[in-house]
Design a protein around this motif. Structure first.
Motif, PDB file in Angstrom:
ATOM      1  N   LEU A 327      33.284  29.550  65.046  1.00  0.00           N
ATOM      2  CA  LEU A 327      31.820  29.562  65.192  1.00  0.00           C
ATOM      3  C   LEU A 327      31.341  28.211  64.664  1.00  0.00           C
ATOM      4  N   HIS A 328      31.266  27.241  65.567  1.00  0.00           N
ATOM      5  CA  HIS A 328      31.052  25.866  65.103  1.00  0.00           C
ATOM      6  C   HIS A 328      29.582  25.460  65.029  1.00  0.00           C
ATOM      7  N   THR A 329      28.689  26.146  65.807  1.00  0.00           N
ATOM      8  CA  THR A 329      27.299  25.690  65.850  1.00  0.00           C
ATOM      9  C   THR A 329      26.337  26.862  66.016  1.00  0.00           C
ATOM     10  N   GLY A 342       9.224  38.092  71.526  1.00  0.00           N
ATOM     11  CA  GLY A 342       8.609  37.237  70.512  1.00  0.00           C
ATOM     12  C   GLY A 342       9.372  37.205  69.203  1.00  0.00           C
ATOM     13  N   VAL A 343      10.506  37.910  69.090  1.00  0.00           N
ATOM     14  CA  VAL A 343      11.279  37.887  67.847  1.00  0.00           C
ATOM     15  C   VAL A 343      12.017  36.559  67.735  1.00  0.00           C
ATOM     16  N   LYS A 344      12.432  36.227  66.530  1.00  0.00           N
ATOM     17  CA  LYS A 344      13.113  34.953  66.289  1.00  0.00           C
ATOM     18  C   LYS A 344      14.552  35.031  66.796  1.00  0.00           C
ATOM     19  N   THR A 345      14.964  33.960  67.487  1.00  0.00           N
ATOM     20  CA  THR A 345      16.267  33.975  68.148  1.00  0.00           C
ATOM     21  C   THR A 345      17.074  32.720  67.833  1.00  0.00           C
ATOM     22  N   ASN A 346      18.359  32.798  68.163  1.00  0.00           N
ATOM     23  CA  ASN A 346      19.297  31.699  67.914  1.00  0.00           C
ATOM     24  C   ASN A 346      20.274  31.616  69.080  1.00  0.00           C
ATOM     25  N   VAL A 347      20.953  30.476  69.170  1.00  0.00           N
ATOM     26  CA  VAL A 347      22.098  30.393  70.081  1.00  0.00           C
ATOM     27  C   VAL A 347      23.341  30.178  69.223  1.00  0.00           C
ATOM     28  N   LEU A 348      24.333  31.055  69.409  1.00  0.00           N
ATOM     29  CA  LEU A 348      25.619  30.906  68.731  1.00  0.00           C
ATOM     30  C   LEU A 348      26.606  30.265  69.704  1.00  0.00           C
ATOM     31  N   PHE A 349      27.247  29.178  69.268  1.00  0.00           N
ATOM     32  CA  PHE A 349      28.262  28.493  70.072  1.00  0.00           C
ATOM     33  C   PHE A 349      29.611  28.697  69.388  1.00  0.00           C
ATOM     34  N   PHE A 350      30.580  29.247  70.099  1.00  0.00           N
ATOM     35  CA  PHE A 350      31.894  29.455  69.477  1.00  0.00           C
ATOM     36  C   PHE A 350      33.022  29.368  70.493  1.00  0.00           C
ATOM     37  N   GLN A 351      34.236  29.140  69.958  1.00  0.00           N
ATOM     38  CA  GLN A 351      35.438  29.036  70.790  1.00  0.00           C
ATOM     39  C   GLN A 351      36.493  29.990  70.259  1.00  0.00           C
ATOM     40  N   ARG A 352      37.094  30.766  71.147  1.00  0.00           N
ATOM     41  CA  ARG A 352      38.142  31.712  70.748  1.00  0.00           C
ATOM     42  C   ARG A 352      39.375  30.946  70.287  1.00  0.00           C
ATOM     43  N   GLY A 353      39.918  31.369  69.156  1.00  0.00           N
ATOM     44  CA  GLY A 353      41.090  30.698  68.609  1.00  0.00           C
ATOM     45  C   GLY A 353      42.383  31.131  69.279  1.00  0.00           C
ATOM     46  N   LYS A 354      43.426  30.406  68.999  1.00  0.00           N
ATOM     47  CA  LYS A 354      44.766  30.779  69.504  1.00  0.00           C
ATOM     48  C   LYS A 354      45.396  31.819  68.572  1.00  0.00           C
ATOM     49  N   THR A 355      44.838  31.938  67.353  1.00  0.00           N
ATOM     50  CA  THR A 355      45.295  32.943  66.385  1.00  0.00           C
ATOM     51  C   THR A 355      44.140  33.888  66.088  1.00  0.00           C
ATOM     52  N   THR A 360      37.249  29.727  61.786  1.00  0.00           N
ATOM     53  CA  THR A 360      36.025  28.999  61.409  1.00  0.00           C
ATOM     54  C   THR A 360      36.208  28.357  60.043  1.00  0.00           C
ATOM     55  N   GLN A 361      36.132  27.033  60.013  1.00  0.00           N
ATOM     56  CA  GLN A 361      36.210  26.294  58.746  1.00  0.00           C
ATOM     57  C   GLN A 361      34.832  25.907  58.238  1.00  0.00           C
ATOM     58  N   ALA A 362      33.927  25.668  59.187  1.00  0.00           N
ATOM     59  CA  ALA A 362      32.557  25.282  58.826  1.00  0.00           C
ATOM     60  C   ALA A 362      31.632  25.606  59.987  1.00  0.00           C
ATOM     61  N   VAL A 363      30.356  25.885  59.663  1.00  0.00           N
ATOM     62  CA  VAL A 363      29.340  26.166  60.682  1.00  0.00           C
ATOM     63  C   VAL A 363      28.233  25.122  60.550  1.00  0.00           C
ATOM     64  N   TRP A 364      27.920  24.459  61.653  1.00  0.00           N
ATOM     65  CA  TRP A 364      26.817  23.506  61.692  1.00  0.00           C
ATOM     66  C   TRP A 364      25.577  24.223  62.221  1.00  0.00           C
ATOM     67  N   ALA A 396      31.695  17.026  72.973  1.00  0.00           N
ATOM     68  CA  ALA A 396      32.780  18.009  73.111  1.00  0.00           C
ATOM     69  C   ALA A 396      32.201  19.419  73.186  1.00  0.00           C
ATOM     70  N   PRO A 397      32.557  20.189  74.243  1.00  0.00           N
ATOM     71  CA  PRO A 397      31.983  21.534  74.378  1.00  0.00           C
ATOM     72  C   PRO A 397      32.383  22.481  73.256  1.00  0.00           C
ATOM     73  N   ASN A 398      33.523  22.202  72.592  1.00  0.00           N
ATOM     74  CA  ASN A 398      33.996  23.083  71.514  1.00  0.00           C
ATOM     75  C   ASN A 398      33.512  22.653  70.137  1.00  0.00           C
TER      76      ASN A 398
END
Length: 490
Positions: A327-329, A342-355, A360-364, A396-398
């Motif tokens: 979960l990088h962004t 009208g509720v508050k929303t977000n976009v979560l950007f993530f990439q499925r791992g090989k394991t 996730t090491q850090a979230v921006w 980078a998309p990931n």
């Protein structure tokens, strides 16, 4: 004004005629879909997909009560087995809301008189999307729940960079905005698919895009929209939170905006493959999405704030997501961009791992909400509003591009996995001082304030219900113990 926007305006103005017949906005767009479909089949030379005797010319040749009677019969017939499969799906259980012959005549004549040559030159798909967007921006229509703002969709697609040959899924497809934007992105980079081999072109048109939509009227609009953009992918009518969702193929890319709220009737998802059962639709959809990605697959998903902080199963699902995926962004979206909620929303950007662990090491987090205008009709959201975020996100998309933490005064910050764990896996993180609270200026629109209050009440009610169930369980256990009888000490 382009020919397309001019036609959209003319079509939309007809809804004033229909209001006299007690027809709602969504019924109106559905009604237009039936009529536009027949007209567009004639204009594009595809009437062979329709049964003889049930085409545009057959409708225009009739008048008065006879025309309305024929139209009602035609809707039933077009949904029957005599039509091509996609035609059947568009007209499945179709019924007209028009009650007066003069209203139907006005609609048919107005559609016939449109500048169809210019519409075809600019693209019939653009015309239909313009109509859907017009409907979604009308607060009274309630269609905002099926329509994600185009600038947001395009931002998410550009950052995910879908490629030809990839499987692209939307498990809450609505009217098809994400799938169509991804298709447009790929076509722009492959000379309208002509740079691909014949087999690759067939894959793009027939297999690359797929998904599910729960609501039949939205599904009709989805099929029509995809057809007009030359996409034949399998977008089925069904429930992603039921076994239908389990049958979806694993995806390279998932782009979606799942419905808000709890599952209909308040029940749990009926599929049996979720590790953490929950009646919260967004948390259930989030599980579906990260479980449906291929290893290395990537997703961009619109979700409300409660997904970031809800305790119990919410905390477990977030931890599971950060284990299985990077979960990088997170993009904290501004208020006012969804009319229906009208509720508050977000976009979560993530990439499925090989394991399965520790991906996730850090979230921006990019804060596009604090000290931003309240978007709506007064201040429309545009593509330019996302420019700074896209620059921070990188190429980078990931999410692996070099990034810079802009500090406490900036909008883009990095939080380590350890910091998030100390926050009880709470990802609802903000750091900018909200200047509007000090000045009192630029308050959100009343609808947004009311919707936020309702969302907080909904969460509080859910927590109370869970507490009631827990207390009832304890009382039942005590009653059972009493009825069995406890041994006495002599």
């Amino acid at each position: 004004m382009s020919a397309t926007s001019d036609i959209v305006q003319k079509l939309w103005s007809l809804c004033h005629v229909l209001r006299d017949d007690g027809i709602t906005y969504l019924q109106y767009v559905t009604e237009l879909t039936y009529l536009l479909f027949l007209k567009m089949m004639q204009e594009t030379g595809n009437e062979g997909q329709l049964p003889e005797g049930y085409r545009w010319g057959d409708l225009t040749n009739k008048d008065g009560v006879e025309q309305l009677t024929f139209y009602r019969a035609a809707l039933l017939h077009l949904g029957s087995e005599e039509s091509a499969q996609r035609v059947q799906a568009i007209f499945a259980n179709a019924q007209t809301a028009v009650k007066q012959p003069r209203i139907l005549k006005k609609l048919v004549q107005s559609i016939d008189e449109l500048d169809w040559y210019s519409a075809k030159e600019e693209g019939l798909g653009d015309l239909y999307e313009g109509l859907l967007e017009k409907n979604a921006s009308e607060k009274k229509s309630g269609a905002g729940q099926y329509f994600t703002p185009r600038p947001l969709i395009d931002c998410m697609v550009v950052l995910m960079q879908p490629q030809s040959g990839e499987l692209i899924q939307d498990p809450a497809a609505g009217t098809g905005g994400f799938l169509i934007s991804a298709d447009r992105y790929i076509k722009q980079r492959t000379d309208e698919l002509f740079e691909l081999s014949e087999a690759e072109q067939v894959f793009q048109r027939q297999q690359a895009f797929y998904g599910i939509e729960l609501v039949q009227d939205a599904h009709r609009l989805l099929l029509m929209n995809m057809m007009l953009h030359g996409i034949e992918g399998a977008v089925t009518l069904g429930d992603t939170l039921a076994p239908d969702g389990q049958r979806l193929a694993k995806a390279d890319v998932i782009l979606t905006n799942p419905p808000f709220g709890t599952k209909k009737g308040g029940g749990m998802p009926t599929r049996d493959d979720f590790t953490y059962p929950t009646s919260n639709k967004q948390l259930a959809f989030l599980q579906h999405i990260y479980r449906s990605l291929k290893p290395g697959g990537r997703a961009a998903v619109v979700l409300p704030d409660n997904v970031l902080f809800e305790d119990g199963q919410g905390r477990s699902i977030r931890a599971d997501l950060m284990d299985k995926c990077n979960l990088h962004t997170i993009l904290r979206l501004p208020t006012g961009i969804f009319y229906a909620q009208g509720v508050k929303t977000n976009v979560l950007f993530f990439q499925r791992g090989k394991t399965e662990k520790g991906n996730t090491q850090a979230v921006w987090i990019y804060d596009m909400r604090t000290n931003m205008p309240s978007f709506g009709k007064r201040i429309p959201l545009t593509r330019e509003h996302f420019a700074e975020f896209e620059q921070c996100y990188g190429d980078a998309p990931n999410g692996s591009s070099s990034r810079v933490d802009l500090g406490e005064e900036g909008r883009f910050r990095c939080f380590t996995r350890e910091q998030i764990a100390k926050r009880n896996e709470n990802l609802d993180i903000s750091w900018l001082r909200d200047e509007s609270l000090q000045s009192g200026d630029d308050l959100p629109e009343p609808e947004a304030i009311a919707a936020e209050i309702m969302e907080k009440l909904r969460i509080a009610t859910k927590e109370m219900e869970a507490l009631m169930v827990l207390l009832e369980g304890e009382e039942a256990a005590e009653a059972t113990s009493a009825s069995v009888g406890m041994p006495t000490l002599e």
